[in-house]
Design a protein around this motif. Structure first.
Motif, PDB file in Angstrom:
ATOM      1  N   ALA A  69      50.107 -25.161 -18.408  1.00 22.26           N
ATOM      2  CA  ALA A  69      50.515 -23.896 -17.801  1.00 22.26           C
ATOM      3  C   ALA A  69      50.210 -23.888 -16.307  1.00 22.26           C
ATOM      4  CB  ALA A  69      49.823 -22.726 -18.485  1.00 22.26           C
ATOM      5  N   LEU A  70      49.052 -24.413 -15.919  1.00 22.71           N
ATOM      6  CA  LEU A  70      48.722 -24.511 -14.493  1.00 22.71           C
ATOM      7  C   LEU A  70      49.722 -25.408 -13.765  1.00 22.71           C
ATOM      8  CD1 LEU A  70      44.819 -24.810 -14.435  1.00 22.71           C
ATOM      9  CD2 LEU A  70      46.202 -22.856 -13.724  1.00 22.71           C
ATOM     10  N   SER A  71      50.060 -26.525 -14.403  1.00 24.61           N
ATOM     11  CA  SER A  71      51.019 -27.453 -13.788  1.00 24.61           C
ATOM     12  C   SER A  71      52.361 -26.778 -13.546  1.00 24.61           C
ATOM     13  CB  SER A  71      51.206 -28.689 -14.676  1.00 24.61           C
ATOM     14  OG  SER A  71      50.004 -29.423 -14.789  1.00 24.61           O
ATOM     15  N   ALA A  72      52.811 -26.017 -14.530  1.00 24.05           N
ATOM     16  CA  ALA A  72      54.100 -25.337 -14.398  1.00 24.05           C
ATOM     17  C   ALA A  72      54.064 -24.303 -13.273  1.00 24.05           C
ATOM     18  CB  ALA A  72      54.491 -24.680 -15.716  1.00 24.05           C
ATOM     19  N   MET A  73      53.017 -23.491 -13.265  1.00 29.79           N
ATOM     20  CA  MET A  73      52.952 -22.434 -12.256  1.00 29.79           C
ATOM     21  C   MET A  73      52.805 -23.006 -10.851  1.00 29.79           C
ATOM     22  SD  MET A  73      50.948 -19.241 -14.059  1.00 29.79           S
ATOM     23  CE  MET A  73      49.602 -20.136 -14.853  1.00 29.79           C
ATOM     24  N   GLN A  74      52.086 -24.108 -10.710  1.00 30.71           N
ATOM     25  CA  GLN A  74      51.970 -24.764  -9.410  1.00 30.71           C
ATOM     26  C   GLN A  74      53.329 -25.242  -8.900  1.00 30.71           C
ATOM     27  OE1 GLN A  74      49.055 -27.750 -10.300  1.00 30.71           O
ATOM     28  NE2 GLN A  74      47.332 -26.325 -10.177  1.00 30.71           N
ATOM     29  N   LEU A  75      54.231 -25.527  -9.842  1.00 34.42           N
ATOM     30  CA  LEU A  75      55.595 -25.940  -9.472  1.00 34.42           C
ATOM     31  C   LEU A  75      56.537 -24.750  -9.331  1.00 34.42           C
ATOM     32  CD1 LEU A  75      55.853 -29.005 -11.903  1.00 34.42           C
ATOM     33  CD2 LEU A  75      55.795 -29.117  -9.400  1.00 34.42           C
ATOM     34  N   GLY A  76      55.994 -23.546  -9.533  1.00 35.03           N
ATOM     35  CA  GLY A  76      56.810 -22.348  -9.409  1.00 35.03           C
ATOM     36  C   GLY A  76      57.644 -22.027 -10.627  1.00 35.03           C
ATOM     37  N   VAL A  77      57.304 -22.611 -11.787  1.00 31.89           N
ATOM     38  CA  VAL A  77      58.073 -22.402 -13.017  1.00 31.89           C
ATOM     39  C   VAL A  77      57.428 -21.300 -13.853  1.00 31.89           C
ATOM     40  CG1 VAL A  77      58.962 -23.466 -15.117  1.00 31.89           C
ATOM     41  CG2 VAL A  77      58.762 -24.826 -13.025  1.00 31.89           C
ATOM     42  N   PRO A  78      58.145 -20.238 -14.199  1.00 33.86           N
ATOM     43  CA  PRO A  78      57.613 -19.173 -15.061  1.00 33.86           C
ATOM     44  C   PRO A  78      57.178 -19.741 -16.412  1.00 33.86           C
ATOM     45  CG  PRO A  78      59.643 -18.469 -14.012  1.00 33.86           C
ATOM     46  CD  PRO A  78      59.514 -19.938 -13.744  1.00 33.86           C
ATOM     47  N   VAL A  79      56.149 -19.130 -17.002  1.00 32.73           N
ATOM     48  CA  VAL A  79      55.539 -19.688 -18.203  1.00 32.73           C
ATOM     49  C   VAL A  79      55.446 -18.667 -19.327  1.00 32.73           C
ATOM     50  CG1 VAL A  79      53.415 -20.641 -19.198  1.00 32.73           C
ATOM     51  CG2 VAL A  79      54.188 -21.401 -16.943  1.00 32.73           C
ATOM     52  N   LEU A  80      55.931 -19.055 -20.498  1.00 34.35           N
ATOM     53  CA  LEU A  80      55.676 -18.368 -21.763  1.00 34.35           C
ATOM     54  C   LEU A  80      54.810 -19.332 -22.560  1.00 34.35           C
ATOM     55  CD1 LEU A  80      56.263 -15.959 -23.690  1.00 34.35           C
ATOM     56  CD2 LEU A  80      58.237 -17.258 -24.530  1.00 34.35           C
ATOM     57  N   CYS A  81      53.545 -18.973 -22.751  1.00 34.53           N
ATOM     58  CA  CYS A  81      52.573 -19.912 -23.343  1.00 34.53           C
ATOM     59  C   CYS A  81      52.133 -19.437 -24.717  1.00 34.53           C
ATOM     60  CB  CYS A  81      51.359 -20.036 -22.418  1.00 34.53           C
ATOM     61  SG  CYS A  81      50.124 -21.226 -22.979  1.00 34.53           S
ATOM     62  N   GLU A  82      52.178 -20.354 -25.685  1.00 40.42           N
ATOM     63  CA  GLU A  82      51.768 -20.017 -27.044  1.00 40.42           C
ATOM     64  C   GLU A  82      50.347 -19.449 -27.057  1.00 40.42           C
ATOM     65  OE1 GLU A  82      52.423 -19.367 -30.083  1.00 40.42           O
ATOM     66  OE2 GLU A  82      54.558 -19.672 -29.739  1.00 40.42           O
ATOM     67  N   LYS A  83      50.109 -18.616 -28.063  1.00 32.46           N
ATOM     68  CA  LYS A  83      48.781 -18.031 -28.221  1.00 32.46           C
ATOM     69  C   LYS A  83      47.854 -19.034 -28.940  1.00 32.46           C
ATOM     70  CE  LYS A  83      49.336 -18.017 -32.556  1.00 32.46           C
ATOM     71  NZ  LYS A  83      48.435 -18.847 -33.374  1.00 32.46           N
ATOM     72  N   PRO A  84      46.555 -18.932 -28.694  1.00 32.37           N
ATOM     73  CA  PRO A  84      45.980 -18.278 -27.531  1.00 32.37           C
ATOM     74  C   PRO A  84      46.265 -19.118 -26.297  1.00 32.37           C
ATOM     75  CG  PRO A  84      44.266 -19.449 -28.695  1.00 32.37           C
ATOM     76  CD  PRO A  84      45.513 -19.597 -29.510  1.00 32.37           C
ATOM     77  N   VAL A  85      46.390 -18.474 -25.154  1.00 30.41           N
ATOM     78  CA  VAL A  85      46.768 -19.216 -23.954  1.00 30.41           C
ATOM     79  C   VAL A  85      45.665 -20.160 -23.493  1.00 30.41           C
ATOM     80  CG1 VAL A  85      48.392 -17.464 -23.160  1.00 30.41           C
ATOM     81  CG2 VAL A  85      45.996 -17.357 -22.418  1.00 30.41           C
ATOM     82  N   ALA A  86      44.454 -19.925 -23.974  1.00 32.47           N
ATOM     83  CA  ALA A  86      43.324 -20.790 -23.633  1.00 32.47           C
ATOM     84  C   ALA A  86      42.277 -20.645 -24.727  1.00 32.47           C
ATOM     85  CB  ALA A  86      42.762 -20.435 -22.265  1.00 32.47           C
ATOM     86  N   VAL A  87      41.119 -21.252 -24.513  1.00 32.31           N
ATOM     87  CA  VAL A  87      40.073 -21.262 -25.532  1.00 32.31           C
ATOM     88  C   VAL A  87      38.946 -20.288 -25.209  1.00 32.31           C
ATOM     89  CG1 VAL A  87      38.390 -22.748 -26.709  1.00 32.31           C
ATOM     90  CG2 VAL A  87      40.651 -23.629 -26.157  1.00 32.31           C
ATOM     91  N   CYS A  88      38.835 -19.855 -23.951  1.00 30.93           N
ATOM     92  CA  CYS A  88      37.757 -18.953 -23.565  1.00 30.93           C
ATOM     93  C   CYS A  88      38.213 -18.058 -22.417  1.00 30.93           C
ATOM     94  CB  CYS A  88      36.507 -19.738 -23.165  1.00 30.93           C
ATOM     95  SG  CYS A  88      36.743 -20.766 -21.703  1.00 30.93           S
ATOM     96  N   GLU A  89      37.452 -17.003 -22.177  1.00 33.81           N
ATOM     97  CA  GLU A  89      37.814 -16.022 -21.155  1.00 33.81           C
ATOM     98  C   GLU A  89      37.919 -16.639 -19.763  1.00 33.81           C
ATOM     99  OE1 GLU A  89      36.108 -11.920 -19.102  1.00 33.81           O
ATOM    100  OE2 GLU A  89      35.084 -12.770 -20.851  1.00 33.81           O
ATOM    101  N   ALA A  90      37.009 -17.555 -19.432  1.00 34.82           N
ATOM    102  CA  ALA A  90      37.026 -18.160 -18.098  1.00 34.82           C
ATOM    103  C   ALA A  90      38.345 -18.877 -17.831  1.00 34.82           C
ATOM    104  CB  ALA A  90      35.855 -19.127 -17.947  1.00 34.82           C
ATOM    105  N   ASP A  91      38.868 -19.558 -18.835  1.00 36.82           N
ATOM    106  CA  ASP A  91      40.130 -20.275 -18.657  1.00 36.82           C
ATOM    107  C   ASP A  91      41.319 -19.309 -18.569  1.00 36.82           C
ATOM    108  OD1 ASP A  91      38.793 -22.646 -18.597  1.00 36.82           O
ATOM    109  OD2 ASP A  91      39.346 -23.284 -20.622  1.00 36.82           O
TER     110      ASP A  91
END
Length: 322
Positions: A80-102
């Protein structure tokens, strides 16, 4: 409406399920990336897309308007970070990460790169859940007295190497299925005053838990398990009840009973609705979803972090990082 073009990052079971659904509507899969090149090529061929040797190539393929991240959730952050850095909108499967910090890192990236980011939680793109919320907030059943949700499926019957059963991919009941009841209650009632969780751990994952979310005057009791099969949701109020006969797989009907009688709302809870509404938001220039705002994704992960803390559930990669 012209078909919306997706880059699929991941080509497993959930990718196959969403692809079958969205290709019935105004969507096309432009590109595919998966770690197993042979499987990615086979998937791409089935859906009429091109496969690529790297995620970056798939994300920057001409015609891509959005990225769908469908890998195990331990790698969501990276892709997801890679996509956004390239300016690509992201729909990410749940959960989007493993912890709140991420999750915070992902939200910060969305704001930094001024690009759409949203958790792929089909429940809250659906008119069924939105109607239940309207009934609750509209006082159709009066003051809430209790909520009870059961969501269980026999995940322990899956192959032993399934991501659902693997500690290295943050498997277990909480992050895979518990997120649905937790998100449901959060979207109806907000952040609870108190969180209580009792769970059973086995083989480095949680195989079941009971989570109690306490609010002023009532509690939400959420029961999740990988050892049985059950789906139900009942919201009780002073003036009536709201029930969903099928909480997840058959979440196409909500039933309201109050002093005015019985009312049934039927609608679709499906991937096509989810992807179509996300695509509309992306083409409309939104950076944050109206259906699943950042605050909901972040708060629900905070609740799950607390549940893991109470269960003593720490994944192997988290131990290695200490």
């Amino acid at each position: 409406m012209e078909a919306f073009g997706w880059a699929y990052i991941g080509n497993g079971n959930i990718a196959a399920s969403t692809a079958r659904d969205i290709l019935r509507g105004s969507h096309k899969i432009i590109s595919v990336y998966g770690r197993n090149a042979k499987k990615a090529q086979a998937f791409a061929q089935r859906v009429g897309a091109r496969s690529f040797a790297s995620a970056k190539e798939a994300l920057t393929c001409p015609g891509v308007q959005g990225a769908y991240i469908a890998t195990p959730h331990t790698s969501h952050l990276e892709y997801a970070l890679s996509a956004m850095q390239l300016g690509v909108p992201v729909l990410c499967e749940k959960p989007v990460a493993v912890c709140e910090a991420d999750v915070r890192r992902l939200i910060d990236a969305s704001r930094q790169y001024d690009v759409y980011f949203c958790e792929a939680m089909w429940t809250w793109f659906s008119d069924v859940a939105l109607t239940v919320k309207k009934w609750v907030q509209g006082g159709e059943i009066g003051r809430i007295k209790s909520v009870e949700i059961h969501y269980a499926f026999p995940g322990v019957m899956l192959p032993k190497n399934s991501r659902v059963l693997t500690p290295q991919t943050a498997g277990g009941a909480l992050l895979d299925i518990g997120i649905y009841p937790i998100t449901y209650c959060y979207n109806l009632f907000g952040m609870p005053e108190k969180i209580s969780c009792r769970g059973r751990l086995s083989g480095g994952i949680d195989v079941s838990e009971t989570v109690v979310l306490s609010y002023s005057g009532f509690e939400c009791k959420l029961c999740m398990s990988l050892r049985s099969l059950r789906e139900s949701c009942v919201i009780r109020g002073e003036k009536g009840t709201i029930s969903l006969p099928g909480f997840f797989h058959m979440a196409s009907k909500a039933v309201l009973k109050n002093n005015n009688g019985r009312r049934v709302f039927c609608g679709k809870t499906d991937y096509l609705t989810e992807f179509s509404r996300a695509a509309q938001e992306i083409t409309g220039g939104k950076k944050q979803s109206d259906y699943i705002p950042f605050s909901a994704t972040l708060s629900c992960m905070r609740i799950m972090d607390e549940c893991r803390r109470q269960m003593g559930l720490v994944y192997p990669f988290e131990k290695d990082a200490r």
